[in-house]
Design a protein around this motif. Structure first.
Motif, PDB file in Angstrom:
ATOM      1  N   PRO A 196      11.328  18.139   8.401  1.00  0.00           N
ATOM      2  CA  PRO A 196      10.120  18.042   9.231  1.00  0.00           C
ATOM      3  C   PRO A 196       9.375  16.745   8.951  1.00  0.00           C
ATOM      4  O   PRO A 196       9.489  16.166   7.868  1.00  0.00           O
ATOM      5  CB  PRO A 196       9.296  19.255   8.782  1.00  0.00           C
ATOM      6  N   LEU A 197       8.623  16.298   9.938  1.00  0.00           N
ATOM      7  CA  LEU A 197       7.844  15.060   9.819  1.00  0.00           C
ATOM      8  C   LEU A 197       6.343  15.298   9.962  1.00  0.00           C
ATOM      9  O   LEU A 197       5.538  14.551   9.398  1.00  0.00           O
ATOM     10  CB  LEU A 197       8.281  14.066  10.899  1.00  0.00           C
ATOM     11  N   ALA A 198       5.957  16.306  10.726  1.00  0.00           N
ATOM     12  CA  ALA A 198       4.546  16.500  11.088  1.00  0.00           C
ATOM     13  C   ALA A 198       3.663  16.703   9.868  1.00  0.00           C
ATOM     14  O   ALA A 198       3.945  17.540   9.011  1.00  0.00           O
ATOM     15  CB  ALA A 198       4.417  17.700  12.023  1.00  0.00           C
ATOM     16  N   GLY A 199       2.596  15.923   9.806  1.00  0.00           N
ATOM     17  CA  GLY A 199       1.589  16.078   8.768  1.00  0.00           C
ATOM     18  C   GLY A 199       1.956  15.524   7.413  1.00  0.00           C
ATOM     19  O   GLY A 199       1.187  15.669   6.453  1.00  0.00           O
ATOM     20  N   ARG A 200       3.102  14.873   7.280  1.00  0.00           N
ATOM     21  CA  ARG A 200       3.519  14.337   5.983  1.00  0.00           C
ATOM     22  C   ARG A 200       2.806  13.012   5.686  1.00  0.00           C
ATOM     23  O   ARG A 200       2.273  12.352   6.563  1.00  0.00           O
ATOM     24  CB  ARG A 200       5.031  14.137   5.955  1.00  0.00           C
ATOM     25  N   SER A 201       2.823  12.633   4.422  1.00  0.00           N
ATOM     26  CA  SER A 201       2.109  11.438   3.986  1.00  0.00           C
ATOM     27  C   SER A 201       2.620  10.176   4.679  1.00  0.00           C
ATOM     28  O   SER A 201       3.824   9.914   4.693  1.00  0.00           O
ATOM     29  CB  SER A 201       2.271  11.276   2.466  1.00  0.00           C
ATOM     30  N   PRO A 202       1.717   9.351   5.226  1.00  0.00           N
ATOM     31  CA  PRO A 202       2.160   8.101   5.855  1.00  0.00           C
ATOM     32  C   PRO A 202       2.763   7.128   4.848  1.00  0.00           C
ATOM     33  O   PRO A 202       3.631   6.336   5.200  1.00  0.00           O
ATOM     34  CB  PRO A 202       0.879   7.543   6.483  1.00  0.00           C
ATOM     35  N   VAL A 240      -7.127  11.528   2.452  1.00  0.00           N
ATOM     36  CA  VAL A 240      -7.549  10.945   3.714  1.00  0.00           C
ATOM     37  C   VAL A 240      -6.720   9.684   3.921  1.00  0.00           C
ATOM     38  O   VAL A 240      -6.548   8.887   2.991  1.00  0.00           O
ATOM     39  CB  VAL A 240      -9.057  10.629   3.741  1.00  0.00           C
ATOM     40  N   ALA A 241      -6.179   9.519   5.112  1.00  0.00           N
ATOM     41  CA  ALA A 241      -5.395   8.330   5.449  1.00  0.00           C
ATOM     42  C   ALA A 241      -6.146   7.545   6.517  1.00  0.00           C
ATOM     43  O   ALA A 241      -6.285   8.010   7.650  1.00  0.00           O
ATOM     44  CB  ALA A 241      -4.009   8.715   5.930  1.00  0.00           C
ATOM     45  N   TYR A 242      -6.643   6.365   6.142  1.00  0.00           N
ATOM     46  CA  TYR A 242      -7.309   5.488   7.098  1.00  0.00           C
ATOM     47  C   TYR A 242      -6.236   4.667   7.810  1.00  0.00           C
ATOM     48  O   TYR A 242      -5.427   3.991   7.165  1.00  0.00           O
ATOM     49  CB  TYR A 242      -8.293   4.571   6.389  1.00  0.00           C
ATOM     50  N   VAL A 243      -6.232   4.715   9.140  1.00  0.00           N
ATOM     51  CA  VAL A 243      -5.225   4.012   9.928  1.00  0.00           C
ATOM     52  C   VAL A 243      -5.925   3.122  10.949  1.00  0.00           C
ATOM     53  O   VAL A 243      -7.075   3.371  11.326  1.00  0.00           O
ATOM     54  CB  VAL A 243      -4.280   5.007  10.630  1.00  0.00           C
ATOM     55  N   PRO A 244      -5.273   2.055  11.406  1.00  0.00           N
ATOM     56  CA  PRO A 244      -5.910   1.168  12.393  1.00  0.00           C
ATOM     57  C   PRO A 244      -6.258   1.902  13.684  1.00  0.00           C
ATOM     58  O   PRO A 244      -5.540   2.820  14.105  1.00  0.00           O
ATOM     59  CB  PRO A 244      -4.839   0.096  12.641  1.00  0.00           C
ATOM     60  N   LYS A 245      -7.345   1.494  14.312  1.00  0.00           N
ATOM     61  CA  LYS A 245      -7.748   2.105  15.582  1.00  0.00           C
ATOM     62  C   LYS A 245      -6.652   1.934  16.629  1.00  0.00           C
ATOM     63  O   LYS A 245      -6.077   0.858  16.782  1.00  0.00           O
ATOM     64  CB  LYS A 245      -9.056   1.478  16.070  1.00  0.00           C
ATOM     65  N   TRP A 289       0.811  -1.205   0.000  1.00  0.00           N
ATOM     66  CA  TRP A 289       0.000   0.000   0.000  1.00  0.00           C
ATOM     67  C   TRP A 289       0.852   1.266   0.000  1.00  0.00           C
ATOM     68  O   TRP A 289       0.397   2.342  -0.391  1.00  0.00           O
ATOM     69  CB  TRP A 289      -0.944   0.008   1.211  1.00  0.00           C
ATOM     70  N   ALA A 290       2.106   1.170   0.424  1.00  0.00           N
ATOM     71  CA  ALA A 290       3.017   2.316   0.385  1.00  0.00           C
ATOM     72  C   ALA A 290       3.863   2.318  -0.885  1.00  0.00           C
ATOM     73  O   ALA A 290       4.268   3.372  -1.360  1.00  0.00           O
ATOM     74  CB  ALA A 290       3.926   2.316   1.610  1.00  0.00           C
ATOM     75  N   ILE A 337      -2.246   1.005   6.019  1.00  0.00           N
ATOM     76  CA  ILE A 337      -2.769   2.364   5.987  1.00  0.00           C
ATOM     77  C   ILE A 337      -3.260   2.591   4.572  1.00  0.00           C
ATOM     78  O   ILE A 337      -2.534   2.330   3.606  1.00  0.00           O
ATOM     79  CB  ILE A 337      -1.691   3.402   6.364  1.00  0.00           C
ATOM     80  N   ILE A 338      -4.489   3.027   4.448  1.00  0.00           N
ATOM     81  CA  ILE A 338      -5.084   3.251   3.134  1.00  0.00           C
ATOM     82  C   ILE A 338      -5.208   4.757   2.920  1.00  0.00           C
ATOM     83  O   ILE A 338      -6.008   5.426   3.574  1.00  0.00           O
ATOM     84  CB  ILE A 338      -6.461   2.567   3.021  1.00  0.00           C
ATOM     85  N   GLU A 339      -4.393   5.292   2.013  1.00  0.00           N
ATOM     86  CA  GLU A 339      -4.343   6.730   1.753  1.00  0.00           C
ATOM     87  C   GLU A 339      -4.918   7.004   0.364  1.00  0.00           C
ATOM     88  O   GLU A 339      -4.354   6.580  -0.649  1.00  0.00           O
ATOM     89  CB  GLU A 339      -2.898   7.209   1.850  1.00  0.00           C
ATOM     90  N   THR A 340      -6.047   7.700   0.310  1.00  0.00           N
ATOM     91  CA  THR A 340      -6.733   7.950  -0.949  1.00  0.00           C
ATOM     92  C   THR A 340      -7.056   9.435  -1.099  1.00  0.00           C
ATOM     93  O   THR A 340      -7.137  10.166  -0.108  1.00  0.00           O
ATOM     94  CB  THR A 340      -8.042   7.147  -1.032  1.00  0.00           C
ATOM     95  N   PRO A 341      -7.278   9.908  -2.324  1.00  0.00           N
ATOM     96  CA  PRO A 341      -7.609  11.322  -2.526  1.00  0.00           C
ATOM     97  C   PRO A 341      -8.965  11.681  -1.929  1.00  0.00           C
ATOM     98  O   PRO A 341      -9.900  10.876  -1.960  1.00  0.00           O
ATOM     99  CB  PRO A 341      -7.642  11.471  -4.056  1.00  0.00           C
ATOM    100  N   GLU A 342      -9.066  12.884  -1.393  1.00  0.00           N
ATOM    101  CA  GLU A 342     -10.375  13.402  -0.974  1.00  0.00           C
ATOM    102  C   GLU A 342     -11.251  13.639  -2.204  1.00  0.00           C
ATOM    103  O   GLU A 342     -12.469  13.505  -2.139  1.00  0.00           O
ATOM    104  CB  GLU A 342     -10.209  14.716  -0.208  1.00  0.00           C
TER     105      GLU A 342
END
Length: 341
Positions: free
Chosen positions: A288-294, A248-253, A53-54, A228-233
């Motif tokens: 920087p790392l904050a907010g970057r793509s998983p 939007v990045a869907y991540v495990p609970k 997925w990455a 992690i499933i990252e798809t366009p809004e």
């Protein structure tokens, strides 16, 4: 888990009826069956399989796009055809007022081998999961990464991902002067919040499109598992190289909280903030790392672990990721991606 000195890579609404028809055709594709993914050549670890997925690779051919289709995006007065959107020598700039004037190498590249930087990384440097968000990265860092690609020090764990192969090829044909111009431009841009992280047990079915990007396809939801499933809004906006609506990045609970503990405690090593700053906004030439793509972050961690990624900074990363598990990697990037840049 010790300090994570992650070295990031360089590497609108749908309005037209024709665009709607094309998007509908794309969405009719079958969802991904991981068991049928193409073989991934390269440095793949037997005890830590490549996170497909990455490192997304299309699993089937896609219908050709209509080059004459006229595209429009919300809040833009511009109109581009599909052929213009896909012109790597003349970047479609939907929102020219949202960024400084692009240097020639960023907007038009240099024929025949050096594509326009903004073709993949977008005019405002926000980038996409299959390449890299370069806005706000230190200029010296960007320059060094291109040098590492040229020398072969920086590679990918798999040779199947075309977006990465393309960047390595461009780096090989680039010269120092134009790399510095591009690095100076992107380093001065402010990276904006681009990823919306959502914790969930179930995710939409997805497929991998022609651009090595996950997109949602019809069907019932499925368990997220260890992904992690990252798809366009907005798939149409991103496919049109829009730069105002992200992902939007869907991540495990529970992954965000677990990741927070890992990066803040260091699990026996140094906390990530020791190098990347207290809010992970970078520190000098440390990115920087904050907010970057998983997806982007995951590729770098995996490449360090496999030994595909070398060059300055890699030596201190390798011991830190040597025993990092796939679960820890997911938790770490989920947390970092959830932060405000």
């Amino acid at each position: 888990m010790r300090k994570i000195v992650i070295l990031l890579g360089i590497s609108g609404l749908l309005l037209g009826g024709a665009a709607l028809a094309q998007q509908g055709a794309n969405r009719g594709a079958a969802a991904i069956d991981p068991a049928k993914l193409p073989a991934q050549n390269g440095k793949i670890l037997a005890n830590d399989p490549l996170p497909y997925w990455a490192f997304a690779v299309a699993t089937h051919p896609w219908a050709p796009q209509d080059p004459t289709e006229k595209r429009r995006l919300k809040d833009s007065k511009k109109v581009f055809t599909t052929a213009e959107v896909n012109d790597r020598w003349n970047v479609p700039d939907w929102f020219p007022a949202s960024h400084p004037e692009m240097p020639t190498i960023v907007e038009h590249g240099r024929k025949p081998e050096v594509s326009a930087c903004a073709f993949c990384h977008l005019p405002n440097g926000q980038g996409k999961p299959e390449n890299s968000s370069v806005a706000g990265l230190p200029a010296n860092y960007i320059v060094q990464q291109v040098k590492d690609m040229r020398s072969g020090a920086r590679k990918s764990s798999t040779n199947r991902m075309n977006s990465i192969k393309s960047m390595v090829k461009i780096a090989g044909h680039s010269n120092d002067a134009e790399v510095k111009i591009a690095a100076d431009y992107f380093s001065k841009l402010k990276y904006k919040k681009w990823i919306r992280v959502v914790e969930t047990d179930m995710v939409p079915k997805t497929d991998i499109d022609r651009r090595n990007m996950l997109i949602v396809v019809p069907g019932p939801k499925e368990p997220i598992g260890k992904r992690i499933i990252e798809t366009p809004e907005d798939e149409h906006a991103i496919d049109s190289r829009g730069s105002m609506i992200g992902f939007v990045a869907y991540v495990p609970k529970g992954s965000v909280a677990r990741g927070k503990k890992l990066v803040e405690s260091g699990a026996g090593g140094f906390p990530c903030a020791a190098c990347h700053g207290p809010q992970f906004h970078g520190n000098g030439d440390v990115p920087p790392l904050a907010g970057r793509s998983p997806s982007q972050l995951t590729r770098q961690l995996y490449d360090f672990k496999t030994g595909a990624r070398n060059g300055p900074g890699a030596a201190m990363m390798k011991p830190q990721v040597e025993k990092m598990t796939a679960d820890q990697r997911i938790d770490i990037v989920a947390y970092l991606s959830s932060l405000n840049p």
